[in-house]
Design an enzyme around this catalytic site. Structure first.
Site, PDB file in Angstrom:
ATOM      1  N   GLU A 136      -1.816  -1.725  -4.282  1.00 49.13           N
ATOM      2  CA  GLU A 136      -3.074  -0.598  -4.801  1.00 49.13           C
ATOM      3  C   GLU A 136      -2.701   0.692  -6.034  1.00 49.13           C
ATOM      4  OE1 GLU A 136      -5.487   1.442  -1.988  1.00 49.13           O
ATOM      5  OE2 GLU A 136      -5.016  -0.467  -1.485  1.00 49.13           O
ATOM      6  N   ASP A 187       0.984  -1.350  -0.582  1.00 46.92           N
ATOM      7  CA  ASP A 187      -0.059  -0.371   0.225  1.00 46.92           C
ATOM      8  C   ASP A 187       1.036   1.086  -0.239  1.00 46.92           C
ATOM      9  OD1 ASP A 187      -1.879   1.751   0.051  1.00 46.92           O
ATOM     10  OD2 ASP A 187      -1.834   1.809   2.213  1.00 46.92           O
ATOM     11  N   ASP A 196      -2.560   1.028   7.810  1.00 49.68           N
ATOM     12  CA  ASP A 196      -1.275   0.930   6.184  1.00 49.68           C
ATOM     13  C   ASP A 196      -1.392  -0.924   6.189  1.00 49.68           C
ATOM     14  OD1 ASP A 196      -1.035   3.731   5.895  1.00 49.68           O
ATOM     15  OD2 ASP A 196       0.113   3.441   7.436  1.00 49.68           O
TER      16      ASP A 196
END
Length: 172
Positions: A66, A7, A138
């Site tokens: 992502e 991420d 996260d």
């Protein structure tokens, strides 16, 4: 198969590593790479090296990252894109197969709802990986990205999308 989920973020990049054995998912590790304050080039280098170290340590067979979404603030979007670029460069430099998923696809795969909130994602990551407690936001997002890839990008969302088309991460 060992999967690394990322991420990306300029200040904090979450990572999560899982093993997929048949239909079973096993937690391996998760955490964050912090770049701190300072000039952009130095922070990008910290991120690049941090991801290289994660790849060297855990030896994943695939990486799921992502995709960037367009933010209201163009400067934030640009910085996020640069962090994402550093992550992609580190992964490809290490010879990793890289797969990209939108936030909608990740949420659909993990929660079954592409518009789920962070708490729902954290809860499902904890349940799917049988973790004793919830990981940081996260790290949870990175683990969710890895789970999404492990489920072929559909996962639990396949139930909600049965008989429908998915285009650009959206159910039609």
């Amino acid at each position: 198969m060992r999967i690394l989920g990322l991420d990306p973020g300029l200040r904090v990049t979450g990572y999560g590593v899982i093993d997929k054995e048949g239909q079973r998912l096993n937690y391996v590790a998760s955490g964050v790479v912090r770049t701190g304050e300072g000039e952009l080039p130095g922070r990008i280098l910290i991120l690049f090296r941090g991801i290289q170290e994660i790849v060297d340590t855990y030896r994943p067979e695939a990486a799921a990252v992502e995709k960037v979404f367009v933010n209201v603030n163009p400067q934030s979007t640009l910085l996020l894109g640069q962090a994402r670029g550093a992550a992609l460069a580190a992964l490809t430099h290490a010879g990793q197969a890289v797969f990209e998923y939108t936030a909608l696809q990740v949420k659909q795969a993990v929660v079954g709802n592409g518009h789920a909130d962070k708490r729902q994602v954290m809860h499902m990551v904890t349940r799917l990986l049988a973790l004793p407690g919830e990981p940081r936001a996260d790290a949870a997002d990175a683990l969710a990205c890895a789970i999404c890839h492990a489920h072929g990008g559909l996962g639990l969302g396949a139930l909600a999308t049965a008989g429908r088309r998915v285009r650009g991460g959206r159910v039609l």
